[in-house]
Design an enzyme around this catalytic site. Structure first.
Site, PDB file in Angstrom:
ATOM      1  N   GLU A   1      13.273  77.194  65.693  1.00  0.00           N
ATOM      2  CA  GLU A   1      11.850  77.531  65.554  1.00  0.00           C
ATOM      3  C   GLU A   1      11.454  77.677  64.081  1.00  0.00           C
ATOM      4  O   GLU A   1      10.358  77.266  63.693  1.00  0.00           O
ATOM      5  CB  GLU A   1      11.541  78.832  66.311  1.00  0.00           C
ATOM      6  CG  GLU A   1      11.831  78.767  67.794  1.00  0.00           C
ATOM      7  CD  GLU A   1      13.265  79.140  68.163  1.00  0.00           C
ATOM      8  OE1 GLU A   1      13.498  79.391  69.354  1.00  0.00           O
ATOM      9  OE2 GLU A   1      14.151  79.182  67.279  1.00  0.00           O
TER      10      GLU A   1
ATOM     11  N   HIS B   1      17.198  78.592  62.250  1.00  0.00           N
ATOM     12  CA  HIS B   1      17.043  78.475  63.706  1.00  0.00           C
ATOM     13  C   HIS B   1      16.025  77.375  63.986  1.00  0.00           C
ATOM     14  O   HIS B   1      15.192  77.044  63.134  1.00  0.00           O
ATOM     15  CB  HIS B   1      16.553  79.797  64.289  1.00  0.00           C
ATOM     16  CG  HIS B   1      17.553  80.905  64.222  1.00  0.00           C
ATOM     17  ND1 HIS B   1      17.431  82.037  64.990  1.00  0.00           N
ATOM     18  CD2 HIS B   1      18.684  81.063  63.490  1.00  0.00           C
ATOM     19  CE1 HIS B   1      18.444  82.847  64.734  1.00  0.00           C
ATOM     20  NE2 HIS B   1      19.213  82.278  63.816  1.00  0.00           N
TER      21      HIS B   1
ATOM     22  N   CYS C   1      12.631  84.625  64.772  1.00  0.00           N
ATOM     23  CA  CYS C   1      11.823  83.450  65.119  1.00  0.00           C
ATOM     24  C   CYS C   1      10.486  83.856  65.724  1.00  0.00           C
ATOM     25  O   CYS C   1       9.458  83.234  65.434  1.00  0.00           O
ATOM     26  CB  CYS C   1      12.597  82.553  66.073  1.00  0.00           C
ATOM     27  SG  CYS C   1      14.040  81.787  65.303  1.00  0.00           S
TER      28      CYS C   1
ATOM     29  N   CYS D   1      14.553  84.472  69.034  1.00  0.00           N
ATOM     30  CA  CYS D   1      15.028  85.788  68.606  1.00  0.00           C
ATOM     31  C   CYS D   1      13.890  86.528  67.902  1.00  0.00           C
ATOM     32  O   CYS D   1      12.787  85.992  67.724  1.00  0.00           O
ATOM     33  CB  CYS D   1      16.237  85.635  67.684  1.00  0.00           C
ATOM     34  SG  CYS D   1      15.819  84.979  66.042  1.00  0.00           S
TER      35      CYS D   1
END
Length: 163
Positions: A55, A53, A86, A83
């Protein structure tokens, strides 16, 4: 234009770049003491790594380049609400502020399943040291990238089905 707006626009630009290369449409900017330290986009599809992801990639790259101490007390600007994975990653990296663009609900509405229906604020509530969560900021701009991604995905699926 505020600094927050500038940094979020960089995250949104990274989300569009990720989308254009075939990855999920998310981007993030890492800032500390008014300095942009790193801008990263999602690389899940291009790397085959479900944890890539925006991040997480941001933190991985910044730690390699700058060392762990560079992240302590920094801010992450995320084009989409981080999420649970993250959010936890940012906490353990020492991030003290998160600014989000599109909300978890926006992401679910634009992209559909799968969804992890817990907000960044819920994940980080009560953590010590505290992490401030702000936003949404530039929500419409961030959501526009998500909608573009969904539209391109639908067009691609329709082309595959037509003879």
């Amino acid at each position: 234009m505020t600094d927050d707006t500038l940094y979020m626009r960089q995250a949104i630009a990274a989300s569009r770049e990720a989308m254009l290369r075939g990855d999920m449409p998310f981007g993030a900017t890492l800032v500390k003491d008014g300095q942009v330290l790193q801008v990263s986009g999602n690389t899940q599809r291009s790397t085959g790594d479900c944890m890539a992801h925006a991040e997480v990639e941001l933190i991985r790259v910044a730690r390699r380049k700058l060392g762990a101490s560079a992240l302590q007390g920094a801010t992450v600007y995320a084009s989409g609400e981080p999420c649970a994975m993250c959010s936890g990653t940012m906490f353990w990296a020492g991030i003290t502020r998160v600014v989000l663009g599109a909300t978890t609900a926006d992401i679910a509405q634009a992209l559909g399943d799968p969804t992890l229906p817990i907000t960044c604020s819920e994940v980080l509530a009560g953590c010590q040291p505290a992490v401030q969560v702000d936003g949404p900021l530039l929500r419409d701009e961030a959501v526009a990238v998500l909608r573009d991604f969904a539209q391109h995905a639908a067009q691609h699926a329709a082309q595959k089905q037509s003879p």
